[in-house]
Design a protein around this motif. Structure first.
Motif, PDB file in Angstrom:
ATOM      1  N   ALA A   1      22.802 -25.341  39.438  1.00 11.42           N
ATOM      2  CA  ALA A   1      21.451 -25.166  39.977  1.00 11.42           C
ATOM      3  C   ALA A   1      20.405 -25.246  38.871  1.00 11.42           C
ATOM      4  O   ALA A   1      19.330 -25.834  39.059  1.00 11.42           O
ATOM      5  N   LEU A   2      20.707 -24.693  37.711  1.00  9.73           N
ATOM      6  CA  LEU A   2      19.775 -24.756  36.587  1.00  9.73           C
ATOM      7  C   LEU A   2      19.582 -26.205  36.130  1.00  9.73           C
ATOM      8  O   LEU A   2      18.444 -26.641  35.890  1.00  9.73           O
ATOM      9  N   ARG A   3      20.671 -26.947  36.022  1.00  9.35           N
ATOM     10  CA  ARG A   3      20.553 -28.349  35.600  1.00  9.35           C
ATOM     11  C   ARG A   3      19.810 -29.176  36.651  1.00  9.35           C
ATOM     12  O   ARG A   3      18.993 -30.038  36.307  1.00  9.35           O
ATOM     13  N   THR A   4      20.084 -28.910  37.910  1.00  6.56           N
ATOM     14  CA  THR A   4      19.406 -29.650  38.980  1.00  6.56           C
ATOM     15  C   THR A   4      17.914 -29.379  38.972  1.00  6.56           C
ATOM     16  O   THR A   4      17.101 -30.284  39.162  1.00  6.56           O
ATOM     17  N   ALA A   5      17.538 -28.101  38.758  1.00 11.01           N
ATOM     18  CA  ALA A   5      16.116 -27.758  38.748  1.00 11.01           C
ATOM     19  C   ALA A   5      15.387 -28.467  37.609  1.00 11.01           C
ATOM     20  O   ALA A   5      14.281 -28.991  37.798  1.00 11.01           O
ATOM     21  N   LEU A   6      15.984 -28.492  36.425  1.00 10.20           N
ATOM     22  CA  LEU A   6      15.342 -29.157  35.295  1.00 10.20           C
ATOM     23  C   LEU A   6      15.314 -30.672  35.464  1.00 10.20           C
ATOM     24  O   LEU A   6      14.397 -31.336  34.990  1.00 10.20           O
ATOM     25  N   ASP A   7      16.326 -31.211  36.150  1.00  5.71           N
ATOM     26  CA  ASP A   7      16.421 -32.664  36.268  1.00  5.71           C
ATOM     27  C   ASP A   7      15.554 -33.214  37.391  1.00  5.71           C
ATOM     28  O   ASP A   7      14.841 -34.211  37.205  1.00  5.71           O
TER      29      ASP A   7
ATOM     30  N   VAL B   1      11.105 -20.572  31.873  1.00  2.00           N
ATOM     31  CA  VAL B   1      11.195 -19.671  33.033  1.00  2.00           C
ATOM     32  C   VAL B   1      12.076 -20.236  34.129  1.00  2.00           C
ATOM     33  O   VAL B   1      12.256 -19.569  35.162  1.00  2.00           O
ATOM     34  N   VAL B   2      12.655 -21.441  33.935  1.00  2.00           N
ATOM     35  CA  VAL B   2      13.484 -22.005  34.993  1.00  2.00           C
ATOM     36  C   VAL B   2      14.705 -21.134  35.245  1.00  2.00           C
ATOM     37  O   VAL B   2      15.139 -20.952  36.386  1.00  2.00           O
ATOM     38  N   ARG B   3      15.272 -20.555  34.184  1.00  2.00           N
ATOM     39  CA  ARG B   3      16.434 -19.691  34.365  1.00  2.00           C
ATOM     40  C   ARG B   3      16.072 -18.474  35.208  1.00  2.00           C
ATOM     41  O   ARG B   3      16.850 -18.055  36.067  1.00  2.00           O
ATOM     42  N   ARG B   4      14.864 -17.929  34.981  1.00  2.00           N
ATOM     43  CA  ARG B   4      14.455 -16.767  35.769  1.00  2.00           C
ATOM     44  C   ARG B   4      14.264 -17.130  37.238  1.00  2.00           C
ATOM     45  O   ARG B   4      14.778 -16.433  38.125  1.00  2.00           O
ATOM     46  N   ASP B   5      13.564 -18.237  37.502  1.00  2.00           N
ATOM     47  CA  ASP B   5      13.253 -18.595  38.883  1.00  2.00           C
ATOM     48  C   ASP B   5      14.514 -18.963  39.665  1.00  2.00           C
ATOM     49  O   ASP B   5      14.723 -18.491  40.781  1.00  2.00           O
ATOM     50  N   VAL B   6      15.334 -19.819  39.068  1.00  4.54           N
ATOM     51  CA  VAL B   6      16.532 -20.264  39.766  1.00  4.54           C
ATOM     52  C   VAL B   6      17.516 -19.115  39.937  1.00  4.54           C
ATOM     53  O   VAL B   6      18.102 -18.933  41.010  1.00  4.54           O
ATOM     54  N   THR B   7      17.699 -18.321  38.886  1.00  7.82           N
ATOM     55  CA  THR B   7      18.629 -17.195  38.978  1.00  7.82           C
ATOM     56  C   THR B   7      18.169 -16.195  40.024  1.00  7.82           C
ATOM     57  O   THR B   7      18.979 -15.672  40.810  1.00  7.82           O
TER      58      THR B   7
ATOM     59  N   ALA C   1      13.441 -25.327  47.709  1.00  3.73           N
ATOM     60  CA  ALA C   1      12.118 -25.779  47.262  1.00  3.73           C
ATOM     61  C   ALA C   1      12.059 -25.879  45.746  1.00  3.73           C
ATOM     62  O   ALA C   1      11.402 -26.770  45.197  1.00  3.73           O
ATOM     63  N   ILE C   2      12.732 -24.977  45.042  1.00  2.00           N
ATOM     64  CA  ILE C   2      12.746 -25.035  43.577  1.00  2.00           C
ATOM     65  C   ILE C   2      13.582 -26.213  43.085  1.00  2.00           C
ATOM     66  O   ILE C   2      13.185 -26.933  42.158  1.00  2.00           O
ATOM     67  N   LEU C   3      14.740 -26.438  43.737  1.00  3.74           N
ATOM     68  CA  LEU C   3      15.635 -27.504  43.296  1.00  3.74           C
ATOM     69  C   LEU C   3      15.135 -28.882  43.700  1.00  3.74           C
ATOM     70  O   LEU C   3      15.516 -29.883  43.096  1.00  3.74           O
ATOM     71  N   GLY C   4      14.310 -28.962  44.742  1.00  2.85           N
ATOM     72  CA  GLY C   4      13.831 -30.252  45.198  1.00  2.85           C
ATOM     73  C   GLY C   4      14.872 -31.046  45.956  1.00  2.85           C
ATOM     74  O   GLY C   4      14.821 -32.280  45.992  1.00  2.85           O
ATOM     75  N   ARG C   5      15.812 -30.368  46.603  1.00  6.73           N
ATOM     76  CA  ARG C   5      16.850 -31.033  47.392  1.00  6.73           C
ATOM     77  C   ARG C   5      17.391 -30.053  48.411  1.00  6.73           C
ATOM     78  O   ARG C   5      17.292 -28.840  48.246  1.00  6.73           O
ATOM     79  N   ARG C   6      17.967 -30.607  49.479  1.00 10.06           N
ATOM     80  CA  ARG C   6      18.608 -29.806  50.497  1.00 10.06           C
ATOM     81  C   ARG C   6      20.043 -29.508  50.078  1.00 10.06           C
ATOM     82  O   ARG C   6      20.767 -30.401  49.663  1.00 10.06           O
ATOM     83  N   LEU C   7      20.429 -28.249  50.197  1.00  9.89           N
ATOM     84  CA  LEU C   7      21.792 -27.859  49.849  1.00  9.89           C
ATOM     85  C   LEU C   7      22.740 -28.024  51.029  1.00  9.89           C
ATOM     86  O   LEU C   7      23.955 -28.128  50.832  1.00  9.89           O
ATOM     87  N   PHE C   8      22.197 -28.023  52.238  1.00  4.97           N
ATOM     88  CA  PHE C   8      23.013 -28.193  53.432  1.00  4.97           C
ATOM     89  C   PHE C   8      22.378 -29.267  54.296  1.00  4.97           C
ATOM     90  O   PHE C   8      21.154 -29.372  54.386  1.00  4.97           O
TER      91      PHE C   8
END
Length: 341
Positions: free
Chosen positions: A151-157, A248-254, A328-335
């Motif tokens: 999730a962290l890598r996806t958010a940054l990418d 802060v991506v680690r904080r938001d995603v976590t 919304a943070i990741l920018g993709r649907r998980l399901f």
């Protein structure tokens, strides 16, 4: 001659200009920033719409909880009146349940108004002219199909917020290079075609010329220096924003990741709480019928059941809202529709 007609056509082209190359990279960065901003707005609108959708579902469930509370209050009042009539208890027992029934009915009216407001808000979100009802989903996902490091890598990418920050920094960097390019010379070519005559549509004399020019501005009252400084500050601001978002991506995603897991666990615990409160209410009802407990014990059991059911409703849809926030943070649907009902 007393009449002179001149026709002229000219064209100019910059053969070499550093600004031309930097403007291309700046435009590409602006396009990437606009696309990331569009994606961010889409997920933000989806999050707000899902929030309104879940708000309708929550109020639907709370309306059902309120109806059950009214039903239990009516049943308790019937039992209390029967015991008062038989002389087993005093009349205040039935009055206590009349008060509970009145409170439940008032809460039902408030919940009905809240449901109507939520349906109108959902209608506004989806562009409907009036109220829109919501159909509840079949089940809540048991877990996430992604780990926290992924999730962290996806958010940054591909997270829209972070993509927009990187694109804004690239655009600001290209703008700075473009302003620095004003210190370099510009090589241009100019073609000129002229016609002279004493009549309209001159054709007596034709002159063609081709000129190469090299311009090198030495001083323009400090405007270049001002623009370079402004562009450098904008670049530094964009870089600082991007670096701060990456920190802060680690904080938001976590936070969003664990909010979903915590909410899903809360649903299981709230389900246990509803079971316990329901069994306790049944026991207190039997004890009150037999005279082994007081009316206050029965009222406490009724209130506990209503509170436990309301807690379950809130926990269930908090989990779904936490999932929407993470998406919304990741920018993709998980399901997708194939993954969940």
């Amino acid at each position: 001659t007393s009449t002179l007609v001149v026709g002229r056509a000219s064209a100019n082209y910059e053969i070499f200009s550093f600004r031309k190359f930097t403007e291309v990279s700046r435009t590409k960065a602006d396009v990437a920033s606009a696309q990331a901003g569009e994606l961010e707005q889409r997920f933000r609108a989806a999050l707000e719409t899902e929030s309104s959708y879940y708000d309708v579902l929550v109020n639907q469930e709370l309306s059902r909880v309120t109806d059950e509370r009214v039903r239990r209050a009516r049943e308790g009042l019937a039992i209390a009146r029967a015991r008062v009539t038989s002389g087993a208890v005093v009349q205040t027992d039935s009055l206590q349940l009349v008060l509970e029934l009145t409170r439940a009915q008032v809460e039902g009216l408030r919940q009905e108004n809240a449901l109507r407001t939520a349906q109108l808000e959902l209608g506004r979100r989806v562009g409907a002219p009036g109220a829109v009802d919501a159909i509840p989903p079949d089940s809540l996902p048991a877990g996430l199909p992604i780990t926290l490091p992924e999730a962290l890598r996806t958010a940054l990418d591909q997270g829209p917020t972070y993509r927009a920050a990187r694109a804004n920094e690239s655009s600001a960097e290209a703008a700075l290079r473009a302003q620095r390019g004003e210190y370099l010379p510009v090589l241009s070519v100019t073609g000129l075609h002229q016609r002279y005559d004493s009549e309209i549509f001159p054709n007596a004399a034709n002159v063609n010329s081709l000129a190469f020019s090299l311009s090198f501005p030495l001083w323009n009252n400090g405007q270049r220096e001002i623009e370079v400084t402004r562009a450098r500050v904008n670049r530094d601001v964009a870089r600082t924003i991007r670096e701060d978002l990456e920190r802060v991506v680690r904080r938001d995603v976590t936070s969003s990741f664990h909010n979903f897991r915590t909410s899903a666990a809360s649903v299981r615990l709230a389900s246990v709480g509803v079971t316990v409160a329901t069994q306790n209410y049944r026991m207190q009802e039997l004890r009150y019928r037999s005279g082994a407990s007081t009316i206050l014990d029965l009222l406490d059991a009724q209130v506990n059941v209503a509170q436990a059911e309301a807690d379950l409703v809130q926990a269930r849809y908090q989990a779904r809202l936490a999932l929407a926030q993470l998406e919304a943070i990741l920018g993709r649907r998980l399901f997708t529709n194939k993954d969940t009902p």
